[in-house]
Design a protein around this motif. Structure first.
Motif, short mmCIF file in Angstrom:
data_model
loop_
_atom_site.label_atom_id
_atom_site.label_comp_id
_atom_site.label_asym_id
_atom_site.label_seq_id
_atom_site.Cartn_x
_atom_site.Cartn_y
_atom_site.Cartn_z
N PHE A 35 -41.17 -9.86 7.78
CA PHE A 35 -42.61 -10.05 7.91
C PHE A 35 -42.92 -10.97 9.09
CE2 PHE A 35 -41.51 -9.58 3.39
CZ PHE A 35 -42.18 -8.38 3.11
N GLY A 36 -44.05 -10.69 9.75
CA GLY A 36 -44.48 -11.53 10.86
C GLY A 36 -44.33 -10.82 12.19
N GLY A 37 -43.80 -11.53 13.17
CA GLY A 37 -43.58 -10.93 14.48
C GLY A 37 -44.77 -11.03 15.41
N GLN A 38 -44.68 -10.29 16.48
CA GLN A 38 -45.70 -10.34 17.54
C GLN A 38 -45.86 -8.94 18.13
OE1 GLN A 38 -45.20 -12.55 21.49
NE2 GLN A 38 -46.02 -14.18 20.19
N TYR A 39 -46.58 -8.10 17.40
CA TYR A 39 -46.76 -6.70 17.77
C TYR A 39 -48.12 -6.53 18.44
CZ TYR A 39 -42.86 -6.08 14.52
OH TYR A 39 -41.65 -6.16 13.87
N THR A 40 -48.16 -6.74 19.74
CA THR A 40 -49.43 -6.71 20.46
C THR A 40 -49.30 -5.93 21.76
OG1 THR A 40 -48.86 -8.79 21.56
CG2 THR A 40 -50.18 -8.94 19.54
N PRO A 41 -50.42 -5.47 22.31
CA PRO A 41 -50.38 -4.82 23.63
C PRO A 41 -49.88 -5.78 24.70
CG PRO A 41 -52.50 -4.49 22.54
CD PRO A 41 -51.77 -5.51 21.74
N GLU A 42 -49.31 -5.24 25.74
CA GLU A 42 -48.74 -6.06 26.82
C GLU A 42 -49.79 -6.97 27.43
OE1 GLU A 42 -45.54 -7.49 28.81
OE2 GLU A 42 -45.52 -5.91 27.30
N ILE A 43 -51.05 -6.56 27.40
CA ILE A 43 -52.11 -7.34 28.02
C ILE A 43 -52.32 -8.70 27.32
CG2 ILE A 43 -54.02 -6.38 26.66
CD1 ILE A 43 -55.66 -6.36 29.27
N LEU A 44 -51.90 -8.79 26.04
CA LEU A 44 -52.05 -10.04 25.30
C LEU A 44 -50.83 -10.96 25.40
CD1 LEU A 44 -53.88 -9.12 21.97
CD2 LEU A 44 -54.70 -10.59 23.80
N ARG A 45 -49.76 -10.49 25.97
CA ARG A 45 -48.54 -11.27 26.04
C ARG A 45 -48.73 -12.62 26.75
NH1 ARG A 45 -44.33 -11.08 23.17
NH2 ARG A 45 -42.92 -11.49 24.92
N PRO A 46 -49.37 -12.66 27.91
CA PRO A 46 -49.55 -13.97 28.59
C PRO A 46 -50.32 -14.97 27.74
CG PRO A 46 -50.00 -12.16 30.10
CD PRO A 46 -49.89 -11.55 28.74
N ALA A 47 -51.36 -14.50 27.04
CA ALA A 47 -52.15 -15.40 26.21
C ALA A 47 -51.32 -15.95 25.05
CB ALA A 47 -53.38 -14.66 25.67
N LEU A 48 -50.49 -15.11 24.44
CA LEU A 48 -49.67 -15.56 23.32
C LEU A 48 -48.55 -16.48 23.78
CD1 LEU A 48 -49.55 -12.22 21.30
CD2 LEU A 48 -50.61 -14.36 20.56
N ILE A 49 -48.00 -16.23 24.95
CA ILE A 49 -46.98 -17.12 25.50
C ILE A 49 -47.58 -18.50 25.78
CG2 ILE A 49 -45.53 -17.56 27.55
CD1 ILE A 49 -45.05 -14.50 27.65
N GLU A 50 -48.79 -18.51 26.34
CA GLU A 50 -49.48 -19.77 26.61
C GLU A 50 -49.76 -20.51 25.31
OE1 GLU A 50 -53.44 -21.34 29.04
OE2 GLU A 50 -53.47 -19.36 28.09
N LEU A 51 -50.19 -19.78 24.29
CA LEU A 51 -50.48 -20.39 23.00
C LEU A 51 -49.21 -20.96 22.35
CD1 LEU A 51 -52.46 -20.99 20.69
CD2 LEU A 51 -52.00 -18.68 19.80
N GLU A 52 -48.11 -20.23 22.44
CA GLU A 52 -46.85 -20.69 21.88
C GLU A 52 -46.39 -21.99 22.56
OE1 GLU A 52 -42.26 -19.11 21.11
OE2 GLU A 52 -43.78 -17.74 21.89
#
Length: 422
Positions: A19-36
């Motif tokens: 359960f969990g993970g990070q299943y998102t479109p490539e366009i959201l990857r930079p925002a999630l990396i910044e948030l992490e």
């Protein structure tokens, strides 16, 4: 019992990436990396935690009280205690998470806040937090939820937020989440998405849990005011799961404490009549950026849901709660709409509180469990107060008087307009 990890491991809960993970479109990857990066560096920093602690005390109003429900205890045959999050600023637990995420956004240099909301409490809390910390705010809300949570919409706008109606799909929380993610994917450089529950792509489930864990930490300290040991049973309602995981986290490794999550039983067991995800036919799926248990059809599409409470009619459940259900650490039950209304009336009459409809699901379980279990110390998390639900509860409890009041109020408004025009 094997010790339960309190953090996700490599973005997942469970040894097999269940359960969990990070299943998102490539366009959201930079925002999630910044948030992490912000979650790992800014969030634990002394400067951030010191300011958050100050805001929780002087803006949110923590700690919230743990109330001994003396009258209900005598009637039901158990020692019943209520963790009353309704006394937090904006009337619910949602402010714990909202103020923490908005503060994080400000430390990251963001200028704009966006959020989704169902019952409106998360939207209200986010709007208040944004106003307090000086950021602009947009709230996405399903068209149906806007209609049934008008008091919260009014207050969000009073805080200066722009409430945007979502008319796609079922016009409820699921669609509000989809729209907020879509907007965030286009505007992430200056915009921060304040996600309201302990779900979504990593690191949101961890961030929300950490911010809401203040509830359980306070409960552990407050137990000492009433008894020397831990409670026997802890009960919380479960939609996405922010109030429940915040309430339970501090006690996950105390195996003697029985944890119960209560889902929306709605009006029946048929598809579209409830929002009870944890059942004998439960299915794992991927939606809205994470892997968890969802109500879905044979093709994997999210199924329609129903609950008398706008905050519990979501098709999915937070990934950590799904994991805890899978290993049997949390027992899941459900409460029918009718049981919820009766629980609300019972605790209003006997304890002088008006709980939110979401929280009344937990209270319905308190009543049900007291029919078969006696002399136990039970703590229920009252995640919010019921002011916001007046358009639902008044109609359900006394429809004739409520219709009369609304009719007369409309006449008064029309008369005032006529006088103003003259």
């Amino acid at each position: 019992m094997k010790k339960i990890p309190l953090k996700s491991h490599h973005k997942f809960f469970g040894d097999s990436k269940d359960f969990g993970g990070q299943y998102t479109p490539e366009i959201l990857r930079p925002a999630l990396i910044e948030l992490e990066k912000a979650y790992k560096k800014i969030f634990p920093s002394k400067a951030y935690q010191t300011e958050l602690k100050d805001l929780l005390k002087h803006f949110v109003g923590r700690p919230t009280p743990l109330i001994y429900a003396k009258n209900a205890s005598k009637i039901l045959g158990n020692e019943i205690y209520l963790k009353f999050e309704g006394l937090a600023n904006t009337g619910a637990h949602k402010i714990n998470n909202a103020i923490g995420q908005v503060l994080l956004a400000k430390k990251m240099g963001k200028k704009k806040i966006i959020a989704e909301t169902g019952a409106g409490q998360h939207g209200l809390a986010t709007a208040a937090a944004a106003a307090k910390l000086g950021l602009s705010c947009e709230i996405y809300m399903g068209e149906i939820d806007i209609a049934r949570q008008r008091p919260n919409v009014f207050n969000m706008e009073l805080f200066g937020a722009k409430v945007i109606s979502v008319a796609s799909g079922t016009k409820t929380l699921k669609d509000a989440v989809n729209e907020t993610l879509r907007v965030w994917s286009k505007e992430s450089s200056e915009t921060f998405y304040v996600l309201g529950s302990a779900l979504g792509p990593y690191p949101y489930p961890d961030i929300v849990r950490d911010l809401q864990s203040i509830i359980g930490k306070e409960v552990r300290k407050q137990c000492k005011d009433y008894f020397s040991d831990l409670p026997d049973i802890m009960i919380a309602c479960v939609g996405g799961g922010s109030n429940s995981i915040g309430f339970f986290t501090e006690f996950l490794n105390d195996k003697q404490v029985h944890l119960i999550g209560v889902e929306a039983g709605g009006i029946g067991k048929a598809t579209g009549q409830n929002a009870a995800r944890i059942n004998k036919d439960m299915r794992t799926g991927i939606a809205q950026g994470y892997k968890s248990i969802f109500l879905q059809d044979k093709e994997g599409n999210l199924s329609p849901t129903h609950s008398i409470s706008a905050g519990l009619d979501y098709a999915g459940i937070g990934p950590q709660l799904a994991y805890l259900a899978s290993i049997g650490r949390i027992e899941f039950t459900s409460a029918l709409d009718s049981e919820v209304i009766e629980a609300l009336k019972f605790f209003a009459k006997h304890e002088g509180i008006i709980p939110a409809l979401e929280s009344s699901h937990a209270l319905a379980e308190v009543i049900n469990i007291s029919k078969k279990t006696k002399n136990k110390k039970i703590i229920a998390n009252i995640s919010g107060r019921g002011d916001k639900d007046i358009f639902i509860t008044a109609k359900a409890i006394n429809p004739k008087d409520w219709e009369k009041f609304l009719t007369e109020e409309i006449k008064r408004i029309k008369n005032v307009r006529v006088k103003d025009e003259k």
